[in-house]
Design a protein around this motif. Structure first.
Motif, PDB file in Angstrom:
ATOM      1  N   LEU A 108       0.828  -1.210   0.000  1.00  0.00           N
ATOM      2  CA  LEU A 108       0.000   0.000   0.000  1.00  0.00           C
ATOM      3  C   LEU A 108       0.864   1.262   0.000  1.00  0.00           C
ATOM      4  CD1 LEU A 108      -2.854  -0.948   2.500  1.00  0.00           C
ATOM      5  CD2 LEU A 108      -3.138  -0.357   0.085  1.00  0.00           C
ATOM      6  N   VAL A 112       0.524   3.523  -3.282  1.00  0.00           N
ATOM      7  CA  VAL A 112      -0.124   4.811  -3.026  1.00  0.00           C
ATOM      8  C   VAL A 112       0.912   5.937  -3.086  1.00  0.00           C
ATOM      9  CG1 VAL A 112      -1.446   6.171  -1.361  1.00  0.00           C
ATOM     10  CG2 VAL A 112      -1.936   3.738  -1.636  1.00  0.00           C
ATOM     11  N   LEU A 343      -0.367   8.209   3.731  1.00  0.00           N
ATOM     12  CA  LEU A 343      -1.697   7.632   3.540  1.00  0.00           C
ATOM     13  C   LEU A 343      -1.621   6.116   3.383  1.00  0.00           C
ATOM     14  CD1 LEU A 343      -4.729   8.027   3.116  1.00  0.00           C
ATOM     15  CD2 LEU A 343      -4.275   8.409   0.683  1.00  0.00           C
ATOM     16  N   GLY A 344      -0.626   5.640   2.636  1.00  0.00           N
ATOM     17  CA  GLY A 344      -0.457   4.196   2.470  1.00  0.00           C
ATOM     18  C   GLY A 344      -0.206   3.505   3.796  1.00  0.00           C
ATOM     19  N   LYS A 346      -1.150   4.634   6.788  1.00  0.00           N
ATOM     20  CA  LYS A 346      -2.395   4.690   7.559  1.00  0.00           C
ATOM     21  C   LYS A 346      -3.377   3.620   7.087  1.00  0.00           C
ATOM     22  CE  LYS A 346      -3.445   7.413  10.264  1.00  0.00           C
ATOM     23  NZ  LYS A 346      -3.314   7.369  11.739  1.00  0.00           N
ATOM     24  N   LEU A 347      -3.473   3.439   5.761  1.00  0.00           N
ATOM     25  CA  LEU A 347      -4.345   2.388   5.232  1.00  0.00           C
ATOM     26  C   LEU A 347      -3.845   1.003   5.641  1.00  0.00           C
ATOM     27  CD1 LEU A 347      -4.977   3.773   1.620  1.00  0.00           C
ATOM     28  CD2 LEU A 347      -6.607   3.714   3.528  1.00  0.00           C
ATOM     29  N   LYS A 349      -2.795   0.310   8.503  1.00  0.00           N
ATOM     30  CA  LYS A 349      -3.055   0.197   9.952  1.00  0.00           C
ATOM     31  C   LYS A 349      -1.835   0.495  10.819  1.00  0.00           C
ATOM     32  CE  LYS A 349      -7.171  -1.270   8.834  1.00  0.00           C
ATOM     33  NZ  LYS A 349      -8.332  -0.351   8.905  1.00  0.00           N
ATOM     34  N   SER A 355       3.525   6.368  10.330  1.00  0.00           N
ATOM     35  CA  SER A 355       3.061   6.868   9.030  1.00  0.00           C
ATOM     36  C   SER A 355       3.822   8.127   8.628  1.00  0.00           C
ATOM     37  CB  SER A 355       1.555   7.157   9.085  1.00  0.00           C
ATOM     38  OG  SER A 355       0.821   5.988   9.375  1.00  0.00           O
TER      39      SER A 355
END
Length: 420
Positions: A108, A112, A343-344, A346-347, A349, A355
């Motif tokens: 991710l 991203v 963002l990647g 955070k996505l 987890k 992050s």
């Protein structure tokens, strides 16, 4: 007919002596202040090129670096070898097998981290005036190129910074390197597609699709069978009486030349082949860290400094720099990669602090952004002002990355201490 003579050879040797001597001296000085060597290497070319020497003594600069075709072609050939071997050495940092099995979060962050800067860049760069386009560019290719260039992260800068800060062996360091590996593979894949749009071999939709399929096919074959073939060849070479590690070094360099020739023949640029050859060497068990380091050190001692130094000979950086596009590209490249990686993560987890660390790690554009800018300039996809803007962004982001990563690492250590 112009023929190579003794005068050409003498001047060529003087050019190499002056460029390599200045580039290596300045790179060592800058590294002593924790500034990436690439800054000193490019500065050497700027000092010897039209930016400084050309202003102080135009006759001396023109004598040392004449515009004569044979002389300039000799130096340009060495410069291209620097580009190719830089990509080979950069591939040494990309462990494809580890990246593929690194988990959802790394994938991710890597993907991203590429797509978000592109998504930000397309509407922004589409507003640029056509005066910044290259002669062979159009609105689509110019915008796509700048957007992809803004998304590329220099994994070599990341790897060295993480190692200096003693993060590379930690779980966060492993996550960052795996994410950067995915980012590099995906980013170079997109870049080769953009290149295919402006080359004469891909003028139709059918040819463009063919180039894309060729890229995918060669990447899959390289990842699947490349390390096995290299391992077999390496065992054979080691069983002979050939001196080591020189024979193994020659084998790896030959692999780069072979892969580069194949991708060039397929209608893809040779840079992708050299990069894939480096990733193959990284994934081959018989290729030790010491062997890769010896190859990388040799390339970075000779060919890579010459490539970066010759960049300053091509353009007057004082005359070429334009404030507005430079500021915009820097903002999109640095902010886009930071937000994309953040963002990647955070996505995936991860915590807010982790992050942020991933976002900061993805900032440097380094040598990779400069390489794609050089290729775009050669293909007449961008003008001099955009080239200078990309070089400035690459250097600025590489200089900022180290201190920012160190600050974020310190913040995380303080938070962990307080929580305990």
């Amino acid at each position: 007919m112009n023929l190579l003579n003794e005068g050409h050879i003498l001047l060529f040797l003087l050019q190499i002596l002056v460029l390599l001597g200045c580039a290596r001296t300045l790179s060592v000085i800058f590294e002593s202040f924790k500034v990436p060597a690439i800054v000193g290497e490019i500065l050497a070319g700027i000092l010897l090129g039209p930016t400084l020497l050309g202003r102080i003594s135009p006759s001396l600069q023109l004598w040392l670096f004449p515009a004569e075709q044979i002389q300039s072609t000799m130096l340009e050939t060495v410069s291209w070898l620097g580009v190719f071997f830089l990509l080979l050495a950069s591939g040494f940092h990309v462990d494809i097998k580890k990246a593929v099995h690194s988990g959802r979060a790394a994938i991710l962050i890597g993907i991203v981290g590429v797509l978000l800067p592109i998504a930000i860049g397309i509407p922004v760069f589409s507003t640029f005036d056509p005066i910044y386009w290259g002669d062979k560019a159009n609105a689509i290719t110019f915008t796509l190129f700048l957007s992809v260039a803004a998304s590329i992260t220099a994994i070599s800068v990341v790897a060295r910074t993480l190692n200096d800060l003693e993060i590379s062996k930690t779980s966060k360091g492993s996550l960052a390197l795996s994410s950067c590996a995915i980012n590099d593979i995906f980013g170079w894949f997109l870049f080769t597609i953009v290149i295919s749009l402006v080359t004469p071999n891909a003028l139709s939709i059918v040819q463009i699709v063919g180039s894309v399929l060729a890229i995918i096919g060669f990447v899959v074959l390289s990842v699947t069978y490349g390390s096995k073939l290299l391992s077999t060849a390496l065992r054979y070479v080691k069983s002979t009486t050939l001196p080591q590690p020189a024979a193994s070094q020659s084998l790896i360099a030959s692999l780069g030349l072979l892969c580069g020739a194949i991708t060039q023949w397929l209608g893809i640029h040779a840079i992708l082949g050299f990069f894939l050859a480096g990733t193959i060497a990284r994934s081959t068990k018989g290729v030790s860290d010491n062997l890769r380091k010896s190859v990388s050190d040799t390339l970075h001692a000779i060919f890579v400094p010459l490539f970066f130094a010759t960049l300053g000979l091509k353009i007057d950086f004082l005359f070429g720099i334009v404030l507005w596009p430079t500021v915009i590209f820097c903002a999109v490249a640095i902010a886009g990669k930071f937000i994309g990686a953040w963002l990647g993560a955070k996505l995936g987890k991860h915590s807010q602090q982790t992050s942020i660390l991933m976002g900061v790690i993805f900032i440097p554009g380094g040598a990779m952004e400069i390489v794609v800018a050089t290729l775009a300039l050669e293909l007449q996809l961008i003008g001099h002002a955009i080239f200078v803007a990309i070089v400035f962004a690459a250097l600025a982001s590489s200089i900022l990355a180290g201190p920012l990563i160190a600050i974020q690492k310190r913040k995380m250590e303080i938070r962990e201490s307080l929580s305990e």
